[in-house]
Write a protein that holds these residues in place. Structure first.
Motif, PDB file in Angstrom:
ATOM      1  N   ILE A   1       8.216  11.137   0.318  1.00 16.13           N
ATOM      2  CA  ILE A   1       7.531  10.116  -0.464  1.00 16.13           C
ATOM      3  C   ILE A   1       6.193   9.714   0.155  1.00 16.13           C
ATOM      4  N   PHE A   2       6.095   9.671   1.484  1.00 18.66           N
ATOM      5  CA  PHE A   2       4.792   9.349   2.057  1.00 18.66           C
ATOM      6  C   PHE A   2       3.817  10.498   1.865  1.00 18.66           C
ATOM      7  N   ASP A   3       4.295  11.727   1.987  1.00 15.70           N
ATOM      8  CA  ASP A   3       3.425  12.877   1.749  1.00 15.70           C
ATOM      9  C   ASP A   3       2.890  12.857   0.320  1.00 15.70           C
TER      10      ASP A   3
ATOM     11  N   VAL B   1      15.099   5.208  -1.765  1.00 17.00           N
ATOM     12  CA  VAL B   1      15.388   5.510  -3.174  1.00 17.00           C
ATOM     13  C   VAL B   1      14.307   6.413  -3.744  1.00 17.00           C
ATOM     14  N   MET B   2      13.049   6.049  -3.514  1.00 16.45           N
ATOM     15  CA  MET B   2      11.938   6.827  -4.061  1.00 16.45           C
ATOM     16  C   MET B   2      11.874   8.216  -3.448  1.00 16.45           C
ATOM     17  N   ASN B   3      12.155   8.301  -2.151  1.00 14.75           N
ATOM     18  CA  ASN B   3      12.140   9.604  -1.490  1.00 14.75           C
ATOM     19  C   ASN B   3      13.180  10.534  -2.116  1.00 14.75           C
ATOM     20  N   ASN B   4      14.396  10.026  -2.299  1.00 18.63           N
ATOM     21  CA  ASN B   4      15.469  10.864  -2.846  1.00 18.63           C
ATOM     22  C   ASN B   4      15.267  11.152  -4.325  1.00 18.63           C
ATOM     23  N   TYR B   5      14.704  10.203  -5.066  1.00 15.95           N
ATOM     24  CA  TYR B   5      14.355  10.465  -6.464  1.00 15.95           C
ATOM     25  C   TYR B   5      13.304  11.570  -6.549  1.00 15.95           C
ATOM     26  N   LEU B   6      12.270  11.481  -5.696  1.00 16.37           N
ATOM     27  CA  LEU B   6      11.225  12.505  -5.703  1.00 16.37           C
ATOM     28  C   LEU B   6      11.806  13.876  -5.403  1.00 16.37           C
ATOM     29  N   ARG B   7      12.736  13.953  -4.463  1.00 18.56           N
ATOM     30  CA  ARG B   7      13.354  15.242  -4.142  1.00 18.56           C
ATOM     31  C   ARG B   7      14.133  15.797  -5.325  1.00 18.56           C
ATOM     32  N   SER B   8      14.717  14.935  -6.131  1.00 20.77           N
ATOM     33  CA  SER B   8      15.442  15.401  -7.314  1.00 20.77           C
ATOM     34  C   SER B   8      14.503  15.981  -8.353  1.00 20.77           C
TER      35      SER B   8
ATOM     36  N   LEU C   1       2.357  10.105  -1.483  1.00 21.34           N
ATOM     37  CA  LEU C   1       1.330   9.065  -1.487  1.00 21.34           C
ATOM     38  C   LEU C   1       0.053   9.585  -0.846  1.00 21.34           C
ATOM     39  N   ARG C   2       0.186  10.292   0.272  1.00 20.54           N
ATOM     40  CA  ARG C   2      -0.969  10.851   0.971  1.00 20.54           C
ATOM     41  C   ARG C   2      -1.743  11.818   0.085  1.00 20.54           C
ATOM     42  N   ASP C   3      -1.019  12.760  -0.536  1.00 20.42           N
ATOM     43  CA  ASP C   3      -1.671  13.833  -1.288  1.00 20.42           C
ATOM     44  C   ASP C   3      -2.131  13.396  -2.673  1.00 20.42           C
ATOM     45  N   ASP C   4      -1.389  12.484  -3.313  1.00 19.51           N
ATOM     46  CA  ASP C   4      -1.707  12.069  -4.680  1.00 19.51           C
ATOM     47  C   ASP C   4      -2.627  10.860  -4.753  1.00 19.51           C
ATOM     48  N   VAL C   5      -2.643  10.042  -3.708  1.00 17.74           N
ATOM     49  CA  VAL C   5      -3.410   8.803  -3.756  1.00 17.74           C
ATOM     50  C   VAL C   5      -4.444   8.722  -2.624  1.00 17.74           C
ATOM     51  N   LEU C   6      -3.975   8.759  -1.383  1.00 21.04           N
ATOM     52  CA  LEU C   6      -4.870   8.472  -0.268  1.00 21.04           C
ATOM     53  C   LEU C   6      -5.973   9.510  -0.111  1.00 21.04           C
TER      54      LEU C   6
ATOM     55  N   ALA D   1       0.807  -1.216   0.000  1.00 23.84           N
ATOM     56  CA  ALA D   1       0.000   0.000   0.000  1.00 23.84           C
ATOM     57  C   ALA D   1       0.837   1.261   0.000  1.00 23.84           C
ATOM     58  N   PHE D   2       2.038   1.199   0.556  1.00 18.66           N
ATOM     59  CA  PHE D   2       2.915   2.366   0.583  1.00 18.66           C
ATOM     60  C   PHE D   2       3.996   2.241  -0.486  1.00 18.66           C
ATOM     61  N   ALA D   3       4.948   1.354  -0.280  1.00 24.23           N
ATOM     62  CA  ALA D   3       6.116   1.313  -1.164  1.00 24.23           C
ATOM     63  C   ALA D   3       5.743   0.941  -2.596  1.00 24.23           C
ATOM     64  N   GLY D   4       4.999  -0.148  -2.769  1.00 29.00           N
ATOM     65  CA  GLY D   4       4.640  -0.560  -4.126  1.00 29.00           C
ATOM     66  C   GLY D   4       3.782   0.463  -4.833  1.00 29.00           C
ATOM     67  N   THR D   5       2.804   1.004  -4.127  1.00 29.03           N
ATOM     68  CA  THR D   5       1.901   1.990  -4.734  1.00 29.03           C
ATOM     69  C   THR D   5       2.613   3.304  -5.007  1.00 29.03           C
ATOM     70  N   ALA D   6       3.541   3.695  -4.144  1.00 24.53           N
ATOM     71  CA  ALA D   6       4.310   4.914  -4.393  1.00 24.53           C
ATOM     72  C   ALA D   6       5.112   4.793  -5.686  1.00 24.53           C
TER      73      ALA D   6
END
Length: 611
Positions: A443-445, A428-435, A447-452, A321-326
């Protein structure tokens, strides 16, 4: 499948809320429009007479009694004859004297967590509340870091009503949950009190249920409280938001209604929730054909009075729900090449660690990094390194241990289950998103804002546990999310029925999602080890069903599912049904539910291509 971890590695590292004027000759000033009326919560106002026959937690007991033990949880519930509340609560509620108050009874505690004083009492409880009709709404929802060495806290929406026996005061009741620091166990309770415009009675509380395999207990007490009536920031928004939240919940019926709604199917509703020790089953449900059929929420003192608000731990369902969906969301935002991002390019701590060269995000989400100590089924997951990984609270310690496994196989060639791999994938996803989105991105924010939030998951599920026991820490990724009945059903519907689409907008990469959901025959993922090998892809499991499982399965089909430690399953079937249960006795029994769901609508075969 469950993470085969023992409770020891989840040990805590620290236990360880006008004057109008005018002149005849001058036109009057333009008046501001009056504020819009608060939207009422569906089901309000209450229609009871107030004639409640109460024998537990009476007004006299709440005004000066003591808590000798737990009582039936029905004493905290809204009674059938509840009358509309005469008073409205807005302000701050603080419980006093908690560090030495109340009783504690360990029921399962092989590692002696209950021997520590802080574990036997509530953490600080200081919460801001507003009221909408008969509903009490906390200003802060979801996980709250308390700084307590044992517990963090979550407080859910409750109720307020009047009873004849309470005199001029209004009675209130709230659900709350203790969340184990640096872990994912959740212990659910309730509290109740009487109040009027300026004063409050003592507060009675108890905990009588949990979803926690290795630490189970009852806790109870009655303490003085401080009520500070005062305006709460954003109070009107909170009232409106809660009314919208309740309105947006999926249509719900009791599980028994499934047979009534589908009388010709022959469905046996007793099969849902079966195979799980009843005392270990927190709750279960089935989503089918637009209706959320729910089971009860068991406690050791009857039924939980706020079943829809019972907070449930994710454990490894967060891997899905978090890592895979992100990853699926990043792929839709920035392109599917994100799956090929290398750990060595995105995690600075890999510098000088050749074992992690060539390992991609895709490998890591598939548990196929090639780095492990023992290849046996979840043997590493139960080993010393992972015990230390779970126990580590600071980010640096978790990262060091996650990167400590040696290279044993070519990346992408062998499946070995490590929750630490999901922690790395999340980083990895967190740092990629920051780039791509800036240094403040999280990355959780995302997921929260774009999906949840777009799928209208409730506020109780919009937080994740993080390192350093801090909202500024790194999210765990592989565990640490929280569900309610409605939120887990909505999330499964989003994946299984809506195919990652919200109101005509595609949120998740459709091709990668189809593969993740076992709908692309040529891309099923890694083959797992164990007594019954399955598929594992992007943090999701996949199990194939054939006529060998049931004669009615004339065509093979696959069921993608999320799974969590202790006995948690969310199975998303190709006929559009989703079955879930949360339990804590290491029981993973859900094939009977698949057979019953097949009676509702036959399972289509798996030869489905991505749309």
């Amino acid at each position: 499948m469950p993470r085969a971890l023992n409770a020891r590695r989840l040990r805590r590292a620290a236990v360880t809320a006008a004057v109008l004027a005018g002149l005849i000759a001058v036109p009057p000033p333009t008046m501001a429009a009056p504020p819009a009326a608060t939207a009422s919560v569906p089901g309000d106002p209450l229609a009871g007479s107030g004639a409640v026959n109460r024998t537990q937690l009476t007004a006299a007991q709440l005004s000066g009694g003591s808590a000798e033990d737990t009582v039936p949880d029905s004493a905290f519930a809204l009674p059938a004859q509840a009358a509309p509340p005469a008073h409205s609560f807005e302000g701050t509620l603080a419980l006093e004297g908690l560090s030495a108050a109340g009783g504690f009874r360990a029921l399962k505690d092989p590692h002696g967590y209950g021997d520590t004083e802080a574990t036997r009492h509530l953490p600080p409880v200081d919460i801001a509340l507003v009221q909408n009709g008969s509903h009490l709404v906390p200003a802060k929802r979801g996980l709250q870091y308390t700084g307590n060495p044992a517990w963090n806290l979550a407080v859910g929406p409750g109720r307020a009503w009047n009873e004849d026996g309470d005199g001029e005061r209004t009675r209130a009741s709230l659900p709350f949950a203790l969340v184990e620091r640096n872990a994912n166990c959740v212990h659910n309770g309730a509290l109740t009190f009487l109040f009027d415009a300026t004063s409050i009675s003592e507060v009675r509380y108890q905990i009588t249920t949990e979803t926690c395999e290795y630490f189970q207990f009852d806790m109870w007490g009655q303490v003085p409280a401080d009520y500070r009536p005062e305006p709460v920031d954003g109070a009107e928004n909170l009232r409106h938001a809660y009314a919208a939240e309740v309105k947006d919940r999926l249509p719900t019926k009791p599980i028994s209604s499934l047979a009534t709604d589908h009388p010709d199917s022959g469905v046996d509703v007793t099969k849902f929730g079966s195979g799980i020790t009843p005392s270990a089953l927190s709750t279960f449900g089935l989503y089918f054909d637009g209706v959320h059929y729910v089971g009860n929420c068991r406690t050791r003192q009857g039924q939980y009075p706020f079943c829809g608000q019972m907070l449930l731990p994710s454990y490894s369902t967060a891997k899905s729900a978090f890592a895979g969906t992100a990853m699926l969301r990043l792929a839709q935002r920035y392109g599917p090449a994100v799956a090929r991002e290398k750990l060595s390019d995105r995690i600075p701590e890999t510098a000088g660690k050749t074992a992690w060269s060539g390992v991609t995000l895709d490998h890591t989400l598939d548990m196929a990094t090639g780095n492990y100590t023992w290849p046996g089924y979840e043997r590493d997951e139960s080993g010393r390194t992972m015990a230390d990984f779970f126990a580590a609270e600071p980010y640096a310690g978790k990262m060091r241990l996650a990167l400590s496994f040696p290279r044993k196989a070519r990346p992408g060639s062998k499946w070995v289950y490590h929750t630490s791999d999901t922690f790395l994938a999340t980083r990895v996803m967190n740092n990629y998103l920051r780039s791509r989105a800036g240094s403040g991105a999280d990355i959780f924010d995302m997921l929260r804002d774009d999906v949840l939030k777009p799928i209208r998951v409730g506020p109780d599920s919009l937080a994740s546990s993080r390192t350093d026991n801090s909202p500024g820490g790194a999210p765990f990724g592989g565990y640490g999310m929280f569900w309610t009945q409605d939120s887990v059903a909505k999330f499964a519907k989003f994946l299984n029925n809506d195919h990652g689409n919200v109101n005509g907008s595609q949120i998740l990469d459709p091709t990668l999602l189809a593969a993740t959901m076992q709908r692309t025959p040529e891309a099923r993922g890694m083959t797992t080890t164990g007594t019954k090998p399955m598929k594992y892809q992007n943090g999701f499991w996949g199990r194939e069903f054939t006529s060998a499982d049931h004669p009615a399965y004339t065509s093979p089909f696959s069921v993608p599912f999320m799974s969590g430690y202790g006995g948690i399953t969310v199975a998303m079937m190709p006929n559009g049904a989703t079955y879930y249960y949360f339990s804590d006795n290491n029981e993973f029994s859900w094939t009977a539910a698949v057979a019953e769901a097949h009676k509702l609508a036959p399972m289509p075969g798996t030869a489905v291509t991505a749309r």
